[in-house]
Enzyme design. Sequence first.
Site, PDB file in Angstrom:
ATOM      1  N   CYS A 151       0.841  -1.205   0.000  1.00  0.00           N
ATOM      2  CA  CYS A 151       0.000   0.000   0.000  1.00  0.00           C
ATOM      3  C   CYS A 151       0.872   1.249   0.000  1.00  0.00           C
ATOM      4  O   CYS A 151       1.873   1.322   0.712  1.00  0.00           O
ATOM      5  CB  CYS A 151      -0.916  -0.022   1.223  1.00  0.00           C
ATOM      6  SG  CYS A 151      -1.971   1.431   1.353  1.00  0.00           S
TER       7      CYS A 151
ATOM      8  N   CYS B  18      -0.295   4.345   0.811  1.00  0.00           N
ATOM      9  CA  CYS B  18      -0.975   5.430   1.516  1.00  0.00           C
ATOM     10  C   CYS B  18      -0.034   6.124   2.504  1.00  0.00           C
ATOM     11  O   CYS B  18       1.032   5.600   2.842  1.00  0.00           O
ATOM     12  CB  CYS B  18      -2.227   4.916   2.235  1.00  0.00           C
ATOM     13  SG  CYS B  18      -1.926   4.173   3.840  1.00  0.00           S
TER      14      CYS B  18
ATOM     15  N   HIS C 205      -5.749   4.541   5.737  1.00  0.00           N
ATOM     16  CA  HIS C 205      -5.318   3.293   5.095  1.00  0.00           C
ATOM     17  C   HIS C 205      -6.505   2.498   4.541  1.00  0.00           C
ATOM     18  O   HIS C 205      -6.478   2.053   3.397  1.00  0.00           O
ATOM     19  CB  HIS C 205      -4.513   2.406   6.048  1.00  0.00           C
ATOM     20  CG  HIS C 205      -4.346   1.042   5.474  1.00  0.00           C
ATOM     21  ND1 HIS C 205      -3.457   0.771   4.456  1.00  0.00           N
ATOM     22  CD2 HIS C 205      -5.040  -0.105   5.680  1.00  0.00           C
ATOM     23  CE1 HIS C 205      -3.598  -0.482   4.083  1.00  0.00           C
ATOM     24  NE2 HIS C 205      -4.550  -1.042   4.809  1.00  0.00           N
TER      25      HIS C 205
HETATM   26 ZN   LIG Z   1      -1.933   1.917   3.597  1.00  0.00          ZN
END
Ligand SMILES: [Zn+2]
Length: 385
Positions: A318, A320, A349
């Site tokens: 991820c 983010c 998230h």
């Molecule tokens: Zn994340």
Amino acid sequence: MMAPGFGFEVTHTDGGARRGAMSTPHGDVATPAFMPVGTQGAVKAVTHRDLADLGTGILLANTYHLYLRPGDDLIARAGGLHRFIGWPRPILTDSGGYQVFSLAERRTITEEGVSFRSHLDGSSHLLTPEKAADVQAQLGSDLAMVLDECAAFPIEPAPARLSMARTARWARRARDRFETLRTSPPAGVMPTNPGQAQFGIVQGGVYPDLREESAAATVAIGFEGYAIGGLSVGEPIDLMLETVAMTTRHLPPDVPRYLMGAGTPEDLVESVARGVDLFDCVLPTRNARNGQLFTSRGRINIRNLRYREDQAPPDADCGCYTCRHFSRAYLRHLFMAGEMVAATLNTVHNLRFYLDTLERIREAIAFGWFERFRTEFHQRLSRRP
Ligand SMILES: [Zn+2]
């Protein structure tokens, strides 16, 4: 007569999945799309800046809450919901019905509408199909929903039929009011978005014949889009997906389809495969506040002792803000210490995971590899084969 500011075009199909472009008075939305839930005009724990950074294309706001507090009159005087909350992009409002059925006290349903008492101060209100249209016209959302009767699960065929038929009669009244609001709004109602579109809702429980009848009756009235209501209310997942498939089959191909209130990331992928274009759900935001994080390898609960000294990010795949900067150990510490920013970082998230999943779905459909994406997605989550 279709709403002037609204458009929808399916640009790619891949099996039952569709990629599309929806235009609204406040901008375009690439579909399939996920709408974060901004109950009271805010998504809990995050700012609009976070939402914009995350790539949120469209926000959902709850009519019931905004009608009771601060009131749709006040919001109309402020210039409408977009201006009041400072969110310039598209907004969908629900009809208020779902919250009346789930939150309000002393509900009575008649043909006229639903009378109820506010969960805030006990005051009495009557929500009719016309009233739900009026309130949403004053809020000025880009997409408004008709008032429907939200049947519980399980429900027998006979009451499910009565409820479905009433929803269809209410849809007719809602559309008539919507047309009136557009041409000659009644005194005391101040529409704030002349390009607002209105979606009808298909009900009928999990019964194929009722879903077909409900779809036919709703489509005959003619809306800019159609929602599938009455699901994600406790029915088994396979039955939900079956019902989605049996409903989308009876909806016109050239308008958006919105599955209300669903679901897990897996539910979204499977519903896209059955022809759904729009989703909303509180799972990513609510679960974030409880410490549950959705990742590409399944869910983790950040409270778990095993993360106490885990220096890895929540999800290595991820990108983010949370995953780029913070470890599971730190997020666990924040959560255990009751720091407010724990909710913010977890929500950032989870929303990123949902929005990113939808983005990858759209890409897969455009390139014609949705089936491969679907298989790999489930394999990684290892919940389904
Ligand atoms: Zn994340």
